[in-house]
Design an enzyme around this catalytic site. Sequence first.
Site, PDB file in Angstrom:
ATOM      1  N   ARG A  14      -2.886  28.743   6.190  1.00  0.00           N
ATOM      2  CA  ARG A  14      -1.648  29.060   7.117  1.00  0.00           C
ATOM      3  C   ARG A  14      -0.290  28.335   6.683  1.00  0.00           C
ATOM      4  O   ARG A  14       0.624  28.817   6.377  1.00  0.00           O
ATOM      5  CB  ARG A  14      -2.197  28.349   8.580  1.00  0.00           C
ATOM      6  CG  ARG A  14      -1.288  29.057   9.647  1.00  0.00           C
ATOM      7  CD  ARG A  14      -0.122  28.185   9.854  1.00  0.00           C
ATOM      8  NE  ARG A  14      -0.538  26.721  10.306  1.00  0.00           N
ATOM      9  CZ  ARG A  14       0.613  25.724  10.418  1.00  0.00           C
ATOM     10  NH1 ARG A  14       2.011  26.065  10.373  1.00  0.00           N
ATOM     11  NH2 ARG A  14       0.218  24.479  10.586  1.00  0.00           N
ATOM     12  N   ASP A  15      -0.304  26.949   6.782  1.00  0.00           N
ATOM     13  CA  ASP A  15       0.719  26.037   6.609  1.00  0.00           C
ATOM     14  C   ASP A  15       1.424  26.174   5.067  1.00  0.00           C
ATOM     15  O   ASP A  15       2.515  26.120   5.014  1.00  0.00           O
ATOM     16  CB  ASP A  15       0.565  24.770   7.070  1.00  0.00           C
ATOM     17  CG  ASP A  15       1.842  23.805   7.382  1.00  0.00           C
ATOM     18  OD1 ASP A  15       3.020  24.457   7.469  1.00  0.00           O
ATOM     19  OD2 ASP A  15       1.480  22.822   7.953  1.00  0.00           O
ATOM     20  N   HIS A 206      -0.848  15.010  10.860  1.00  0.00           N
ATOM     21  CA  HIS A 206      -0.543  16.182   9.837  1.00  0.00           C
ATOM     22  C   HIS A 206       0.833  15.859   9.291  1.00  0.00           C
ATOM     23  O   HIS A 206       1.948  15.921   9.689  1.00  0.00           O
ATOM     24  CB  HIS A 206      -0.146  17.214  11.046  1.00  0.00           C
ATOM     25  CG  HIS A 206       0.191  18.565  10.567  1.00  0.00           C
ATOM     26  ND1 HIS A 206      -0.641  19.767  10.331  1.00  0.00           N
ATOM     27  CD2 HIS A 206       1.518  19.039  10.025  1.00  0.00           C
ATOM     28  CE1 HIS A 206      -0.020  20.646   9.808  1.00  0.00           C
ATOM     29  NE2 HIS A 206       1.338  20.407   9.727  1.00  0.00           N
ATOM     30  N   HIS A 208       3.711  16.066   6.355  1.00  0.00           N
ATOM     31  CA  HIS A 208       4.355  16.554   5.158  1.00  0.00           C
ATOM     32  C   HIS A 208       4.533  15.535   4.123  1.00  0.00           C
ATOM     33  O   HIS A 208       4.991  14.557   4.722  1.00  0.00           O
ATOM     34  CB  HIS A 208       5.320  17.530   5.667  1.00  0.00           C
ATOM     35  CG  HIS A 208       4.711  18.780   6.144  1.00  0.00           C
ATOM     36  ND1 HIS A 208       4.647  19.871   5.605  1.00  0.00           N
ATOM     37  CD2 HIS A 208       4.429  18.896   7.537  1.00  0.00           C
ATOM     38  CE1 HIS A 208       4.146  21.031   6.373  1.00  0.00           C
ATOM     39  NE2 HIS A 208       3.775  20.240   7.628  1.00  0.00           N
ATOM     40  N   CYS A 239       7.516  24.422   6.872  1.00  0.00           N
ATOM     41  CA  CYS A 239       7.742  25.114   7.964  1.00  0.00           C
ATOM     42  C   CYS A 239       9.001  25.697   7.716  1.00  0.00           C
ATOM     43  O   CYS A 239      10.110  25.194   7.632  1.00  0.00           O
ATOM     44  CB  CYS A 239       7.716  24.167   9.178  1.00  0.00           C
ATOM     45  SG  CYS A 239       8.413  25.061  10.495  1.00  0.00           S
ATOM     46  N   ASN A 248       2.595  20.068   2.614  1.00  0.00           N
ATOM     47  CA  ASN A 248       1.687  19.286   3.176  1.00  0.00           C
ATOM     48  C   ASN A 248       1.297  18.136   2.573  1.00  0.00           C
ATOM     49  O   ASN A 248       1.148  18.406   1.096  1.00  0.00           O
ATOM     50  CB  ASN A 248       0.510  19.898   3.763  1.00  0.00           C
ATOM     51  CG  ASN A 248       0.850  20.959   4.887  1.00  0.00           C
ATOM     52  OD1 ASN A 248       1.343  22.163   4.631  1.00  0.00           O
ATOM     53  ND2 ASN A 248       0.700  20.621   6.196  1.00  0.00           N
TER      54      ASN A 248
HETATM   55  P1  HMG Z   1      10.452  36.146  20.450  1.00  0.00           P
HETATM   56  O1  HMG Z   1      11.346  37.148  19.921  1.00  0.00           O
HETATM   57  O2  HMG Z   1      11.137  35.174  21.485  1.00  0.00           O
HETATM   58  O3  HMG Z   1       9.251  36.962  21.304  1.00  0.00           O
HETATM   59  O4  HMG Z   1       9.474  35.277  19.556  1.00  0.00           O
HETATM   60  P2  HMG Z   1       9.208  37.734  22.598  1.00  0.00           P
HETATM   61  O5  HMG Z   1       8.244  37.088  23.523  1.00  0.00           O
HETATM   62  O6  HMG Z   1      10.458  37.810  23.176  1.00  0.00           O
HETATM   63  O7  HMG Z   1       8.682  39.171  22.124  1.00  0.00           O
HETATM   64  C1  HMG Z   1       9.615  39.876  21.434  1.00  0.00           C
HETATM   65  C2  HMG Z   1       8.647  41.177  20.791  1.00  0.00           C
HETATM   66  O8  HMG Z   1       7.957  40.290  19.705  1.00  0.00           O
HETATM   67  C3  HMG Z   1       7.668  41.912  21.565  1.00  0.00           C
HETATM   68  O9  HMG Z   1       7.513  43.096  21.225  1.00  0.00           O
HETATM   69  C4  HMG Z   1       6.398  41.109  21.606  1.00  0.00           C
HETATM   70  O10 HMG Z   1       5.318  42.127  21.887  1.00  0.00           O
HETATM   71  C5  HMG Z   1       6.291  40.893  20.049  1.00  0.00           C
HETATM   72  P3  HMG Z   1       8.342  44.462  21.719  1.00  0.00           P
HETATM   73  O11 HMG Z   1       8.034  44.452  23.186  1.00  0.00           O
HETATM   74  O12 HMG Z   1       9.850  44.139  21.577  1.00  0.00           O
HETATM   75  O13 HMG Z   1       7.926  45.607  20.781  1.00  0.00           O
HETATM   76  N1  HMG Z   1       5.574  39.559  19.736  1.00  0.00           N
HETATM   77  C6  HMG Z   1       4.508  39.412  19.068  1.00  0.00           C
HETATM   78  N2  HMG Z   1       4.090  40.362  18.020  1.00  0.00           N
HETATM   79  C7  HMG Z   1       3.170  39.943  17.429  1.00  0.00           C
HETATM   80  N3  HMG Z   1       2.554  38.545  17.474  1.00  0.00           N
HETATM   81  C8  HMG Z   1       2.831  37.843  18.659  1.00  0.00           C
HETATM   82  C9  HMG Z   1       4.157  38.242  19.105  1.00  0.00           C
HETATM   83  N4  HMG Z   1       4.858  37.701  20.199  1.00  0.00           N
HETATM   84  C10 HMG Z   1       5.694  38.388  20.542  1.00  0.00           C
HETATM   85  N5  HMG Z   1       2.462  36.715  18.645  1.00  0.00           N
HETATM   86  C11 HMG Z   1       7.611  33.968  18.943  1.00  0.00           C
HETATM   87  C12 HMG Z   1       8.568  34.254  19.931  1.00  0.00           C
HETATM   88  C13 HMG Z   1       6.910  32.712  19.323  1.00  0.00           C
HETATM   89  C14 HMG Z   1       6.545  35.250  18.831  1.00  0.00           C
HETATM   90  C15 HMG Z   1       8.473  33.813  17.558  1.00  0.00           C
HETATM   91  O14 HMG Z   1       9.607  32.776  17.606  1.00  0.00           O
HETATM   92  C16 HMG Z   1       7.354  33.211  16.489  1.00  0.00           C
HETATM   93  O15 HMG Z   1       6.629  33.921  15.933  1.00  0.00           O
HETATM   94  N6  HMG Z   1       7.611  31.993  15.888  1.00  0.00           N
HETATM   95  C17 HMG Z   1       6.572  31.474  15.052  1.00  0.00           C
HETATM   96  C18 HMG Z   1       7.300  30.589  13.954  1.00  0.00           C
HETATM   97  C19 HMG Z   1       6.414  30.093  13.202  1.00  0.00           C
HETATM   98  O16 HMG Z   1       5.094  30.664  12.929  1.00  0.00           O
HETATM   99  N7  HMG Z   1       6.637  28.675  12.602  1.00  0.00           N
HETATM  100  C20 HMG Z   1       5.969  28.143  11.780  1.00  0.00           C
HETATM  101  C21 HMG Z   1       4.682  27.453  12.462  1.00  0.00           C
HETATM  102  S1  HMG Z   1       4.945  26.038  13.191  1.00  0.00           S
HETATM  103  C22 HMG Z   1       4.448  24.708  12.075  1.00  0.00           C
HETATM  104  O17 HMG Z   1       4.635  25.295  10.708  1.00  0.00           O
HETATM  105  C23 HMG Z   1       4.686  23.466  12.142  1.00  0.00           C
HETATM  106  C24 HMG Z   1       3.125  22.736  11.980  1.00  0.00           C
HETATM  107  O18 HMG Z   1       2.861  22.977  10.808  1.00  0.00           O
HETATM  108  C25 HMG Z   1       3.066  21.225  12.747  1.00  0.00           C
HETATM  109  C26 HMG Z   1       4.169  20.582  11.982  1.00  0.00           C
HETATM  110  O19 HMG Z   1       4.051  20.553  10.570  1.00  0.00           O
HETATM  111  O20 HMG Z   1       4.678  19.902  12.589  1.00  0.00           O
HETATM  112  C27 HMG Z   1       2.172  23.753  13.218  1.00  0.00           C
HETATM  113 MG    MG Z   2       3.010  21.592   9.097  1.00  0.00          MG
END
Ligand code: HMG
Ligand code: MG
Length: 297
Positions: A14-15, A206, A208, A239, A248
């Site tokens: 994933r990450d 966690h 990096h 990220c 990581n």
């Molecule tokens: P948004 O555009 O604000 O979503 O995104 P929305 O709720 O307004 O929905 C818009 C459209 O997206 C809708 O479709 C939803 O159905 C669809 P429409 O009605 O327009 O056809 N939708 C989805 N489709 C599939 N799967 C979903 C989903 N949600 C909505 N889950 C959202 C908001 C959260 C979805 C977006 O910002 C997003 O996906 N962000 C993820 C970013 C990400 O993955 N970042 C990396 C992970 S975090 C990380 O790495 C840190 C970590 O490792 C810890 C650390 O290191 O600190 C965990």
């Molecule tokens: Mg991370």
Amino acid sequence: MEPRSIRVKEVGPRDGLQNEAVFVDTNDKIAWINQLSSTGLSYIEITSFVHPKWIPALADAVRVAQGIERVPGVTYAALVPNARGLERALAANVDEVSIFLSASEAHNRSNINKTIQETLPVLGETAHDALAAGKSVRGYVSTVFGCPYEGKVPVENVIRVTEALFEMGVSEVSLGDTIGVANPRQVQEVLEVLLGRFEAKRLAMHFHDTRGMAMANVLTSLAMGMTTFDSSIGGLGGCPYAPGASGNLATDDLLYMLDGMGMKTGIDTEKLREAACFIQEKIGRPLPSHNMQVCQA
Ligand code: HMG
Ligand code: MG
């Protein structure tokens, strides 16, 4: 330091992959996760059910989760941001759902398009529905030690969101050094505060490794009584919504240190190395971990 059992949570699929420019073929992801399942790892974060436009590298999340062979005793987890993500995660039958938010406002907005205040009810509903479906739920707090946009993050902010996650019913909160800015002294200071409020066994670290501090931060965390660490094979990762967030902490490097210190993980180093070599070939660039440099030599 007394030898003890340490839980290593592999987040590479994933990450690691979420930040790779190359789209790893679905069948290769499945074959790789199956390899990881045979290493003795007890926990693998296999993908994320975020919006595929935000993270194209993991757009095949359902097919990956449905395609892997589940080894008894291994928890297969995935990142889930909201109800739509949970729907997909439940369809794919993951064991555990990881909800996530940031301790800093600007990173939260950049990463999940909402303020922290707007995010909390979304996560609360997701956690509630996941628990009702019989899944365990983990929480991530990002930017615990620093934010790419806001710089220093007050520990009070970390406490506030950590408490909110526990109130939602998460079993564990993973503390993310998203952009790899922490140093051992800061880790000690932050953990001194957090461990006054939360049990060590309910927190994970966690790190990096952006600035080469991850292993030193692990050592400090171990000395403070922490027993759960997230890491990514070969040091894959980052990220995409945090400028400067590189890989990581590498699972293979972590394992080398823990094994040498007599800490038990149950992971087979040789099998892990084979899985690292496999994904290195698929992404077509050398993995950054120290142990992979030895492997390549
Ligand atoms: P948004 O555009 O604000 O979503 O995104 P929305 O709720 O307004 O929905 C818009 C459209 O997206 C809708 O479709 C939803 O159905 C669809 P429409 O009605 O327009 O056809 N939708 C989805 N489709 C599939 N799967 C979903 C989903 N949600 C909505 N889950 C959202 C908001 C959260 C979805 C977006 O910002 C997003 O996906 N962000 C993820 C970013 C990400 O993955 N970042 C990396 C992970 S975090 C990380 O790495 C840190 C970590 O490792 C810890 C650390 O290191 O600190 C965990
Ligand atoms: Mg991370």
